[in-house]
Motif scaffolding. Structure first.
Motif, short mmCIF file in Angstrom:
data_model
loop_
_atom_site.label_atom_id
_atom_site.label_comp_id
_atom_site.label_asym_id
_atom_site.label_seq_id
_atom_site.Cartn_x
_atom_site.Cartn_y
_atom_site.Cartn_z
N ASP A 38 0.83 -1.20 0.00
CA ASP A 38 0.00 0.00 0.00
C ASP A 38 0.87 1.25 0.00
O ASP A 38 1.86 1.35 0.73
CB ASP A 38 -0.91 0.01 1.24
CG ASP A 38 -1.98 -1.07 1.17
OD1 ASP A 38 -2.24 -1.57 0.07
OD2 ASP A 38 -2.53 -1.40 2.25
N GLY A 39 0.49 2.19 -0.84
CA GLY A 39 1.19 3.47 -0.90
C GLY A 39 2.30 3.53 -1.93
O GLY A 39 2.79 4.62 -2.25
N VAL A 40 2.74 2.38 -2.45
CA VAL A 40 3.80 2.34 -3.45
C VAL A 40 3.16 2.36 -4.84
O VAL A 40 2.24 1.61 -5.12
CB VAL A 40 4.69 1.10 -3.27
CG1 VAL A 40 5.74 1.04 -4.39
CG2 VAL A 40 5.37 1.12 -1.91
N GLU A 41 3.68 3.19 -5.70
CA GLU A 41 3.11 3.38 -7.03
C GLU A 41 4.06 2.84 -8.10
O GLU A 41 5.27 3.05 -8.04
CB GLU A 41 2.87 4.87 -7.28
CG GLU A 41 2.35 5.19 -8.69
CD GLU A 41 2.31 6.69 -8.95
OE1 GLU A 41 1.74 7.09 -9.99
OE2 GLU A 41 2.87 7.45 -8.14
N LEU A 42 3.50 2.14 -9.08
CA LEU A 42 4.25 1.72 -10.26
C LEU A 42 3.59 2.37 -11.46
O LEU A 42 2.41 2.12 -11.76
CB LEU A 42 4.24 0.20 -10.41
CG LEU A 42 4.86 -0.36 -11.71
CD1 LEU A 42 6.34 0.00 -11.79
CD2 LEU A 42 4.68 -1.88 -11.78
N THR A 43 4.32 3.20 -12.16
CA THR A 43 3.78 3.91 -13.31
C THR A 43 4.83 3.91 -14.42
O THR A 43 5.83 3.19 -14.34
CB THR A 43 3.37 5.34 -12.93
OG1 THR A 43 2.72 5.96 -14.04
CG2 THR A 43 4.57 6.16 -12.50
N ARG A 44 4.61 4.73 -15.43
CA ARG A 44 5.54 4.80 -16.55
C ARG A 44 5.65 6.23 -17.03
O ARG A 44 4.66 6.98 -17.07
CB ARG A 44 5.08 3.90 -17.70
CG ARG A 44 6.04 3.92 -18.90
CD ARG A 44 5.72 2.91 -19.97
NE ARG A 44 6.66 3.01 -21.07
CZ ARG A 44 7.87 2.45 -21.09
NH1 ARG A 44 8.26 1.75 -20.04
NH2 ARG A 44 8.68 2.57 -22.11
N VAL A 45 6.88 6.62 -17.39
CA VAL A 45 7.10 7.92 -18.02
C VAL A 45 7.68 7.67 -19.40
O VAL A 45 8.36 6.67 -19.64
CB VAL A 45 8.06 8.80 -17.19
CG1 VAL A 45 7.46 9.13 -15.84
CG2 VAL A 45 9.42 8.14 -17.03
#
Length: 429
Positions: free
Chosen positions: A106-113
């Motif tokens: 919880d609270g950790v984000e995986l995204t992409r740039v």
């Protein structure tokens, strides 16, 4: 992997005002040693210290052509089997990808740039042609973001699995950890692939980050990568590298400091079987005061043409007063026909340090340990297994993930079970 149009980063939160997002090594070498694009003499585009003209100066650039095409005669490539690394160096842009399985607390984000994002422009620059190709052809990066002061209840685990094929997979990962956060991140590589990957860890001020990278590839896989770590003021970063599988694995780990008081622990274990080539190169750049680094890598080899390479470079620049550093590499050669190359390097440019040193040792089983075990009724084969298990145990235990630790030690046991001629090697008691 989740997509996001959000391009804001934690860079402003990671480091104290005036320190900068990172303090990488110089990107423009001294006059006469090369050029990083159009930069003026003495300039450096990544916020690092001004080049001094030292022989230890590193050339970095984002343009692959700035490095030329390696021949194997260059210092950075002289141990690498060029025929086997060529598929990566000559790999074309591709849409091939590894399969990702992410376990996010919880609270950790995986995204992409996407390519061109300000986050990517602020990363330490590539240190060789393969890393530059990776940066150019990845088309952006996956980003793991851990908020400031977060303390996730379990590790962030990314399982990256190769699905085969001849196309090179190009990948880039950035791990941003906010100030005073504490987190463990596990990268678990498996399957079959030709993979060139970059990993950048940005540890904010006061953060404590443990990055565990496991290379447990299937036979025939080729993996090249550059790992960059930027340690914030009073932050601690532990990097644990475990290399077991694949035909060829070549990893370059670089550490820089964004403020005083930082600590970097670089730990590794590797086990090369017949015909495997495993190469680990490390560069620790002490350019700010009162920082610490400790390097401990242990390797074992068995079988014909098993080859390991460890190169450890530590540089203490004139401004890095109060530095404390030590690096150690130990190799255990289990059979004839295996070769371990170990090259520790240390350059000190100030006398105002706490301490600095390095050591390297390569040899066969410790006869005294074997004698002790055999004299107490343990057969020679079991004794050798116990010695190897103990050899690796102190590093593996630093992973801090019990199920992963047990899996890796089980893999080591399985390799020892296939050790050719183990029972035939004499022990004098």
């Amino acid at each position: 992997m989740p997509e996001s149009s959000e391009t804001t980063t934690l860079a402003g939160e990671l480091f104290a005002p005036g320190v900068g997002a990172q303090a990488g090594p110089p990107t423009t070498p001294a006059a006469g040693t090369g050029s990083a694009g159009e930069a003026a003499p003495g300039a450096h585009s990544s916020g690092g210290p001004t080049p001094t003209g030292s022989p230890a100066e590193r050339f970095t650039a984002t343009d692959p052509e700035a490095f030329g095409d390696p021949t194997g005669r260059e210092e950075d490539w002289r141990f690498t089997p060029m025929r086997r690394i060529r598929p990566l160096l000559q790999g074309a842009p591709s849409d091939a990808a590894l399969e990702w399985d992410a376990d996010l607390p919880d609270g950790v984000e995986l995204t992409r740039v996407e390519a061109g994002d300000p986050l990517l422009k602020g990363l330490p620059e590539p240190a060789d042609r393969l890393a530059a190709l990776t940066r150019q052809r990845s088309g952006g990066a996956a980003v793991v973001r851990v908020p400031a002061e977060a303390q996730p209840d379990r590790p962030v685990t990314l399982r990256l699995t190769g699905t085969g094929g001849d196309d090179v997979v190009w990948g880039q990962l950035v791990v941003e950890v906010g100030a005073f956060a504490q987190v463990t991140v596990v990268l678990d590589h498996s399957g079959s692939a030709r993979y060139s990957g970059g990993v950048s860890v940005l540890a904010g001020d006061g953060a404590h980050v443990r990055l565990v990278s496991v290379q447990d590839w299937a036979p025939g896989s080729v993996h090249g990568g550059q790992y960059d770590t930027v340690v914030g003021r009073d932050a601690t970063v532990e990097q644990v590298v475990v290399t077991l599988g694949g035909d060829l694995v070549r990893l370059v780990s670089n550490v820089t400091y964004a403020g005083p008081g930082g600590t970097a622990e670089l730990l590794g274990v590797y086990f090369a079987d017949e015909t495997q080539h495993q190469e680990h190169r490390l560069w620790v750049d002490h350019s700010v005061p009162h920082c610490r680094s400790n390097v401990l890598y242990k390797g074992a080899l068995q079988g014909e043409q098993a080859h390991t390479v460890w190169v450890g470079d530590v540089r203490i620049r004139p401004a890095a007063v109060g530095t404390e550093t030590y690096e150690l590499n130990r190799n255990l050669v289990l059979t004839d026909g295996a070769r371990a190359d170990s090259v520790p390097n240390l350059e000190i440019e100030t006398g105002e340090i706490v301490g600095a040193g390095h050591a390297s040792a390569t040899g066969r089983f410790d006869d005294e340990q074997l004698f002790y075990l055999c004299s107490r009724g343990i057969d020679a084969e079991t004794a050798r297994r116990l010695v190897v298990r103990g050899f690796f145990a102190d590093v593996v235990q630093r992973i801090g993930v019990p199920e992963l630790q047990e899996r890796l030690m089980t893999s080591v046991e399985a390799r020892l079970g296939a050790l050719p001629g183990l029972a035939d090697q004499p022990v004098e008691v």
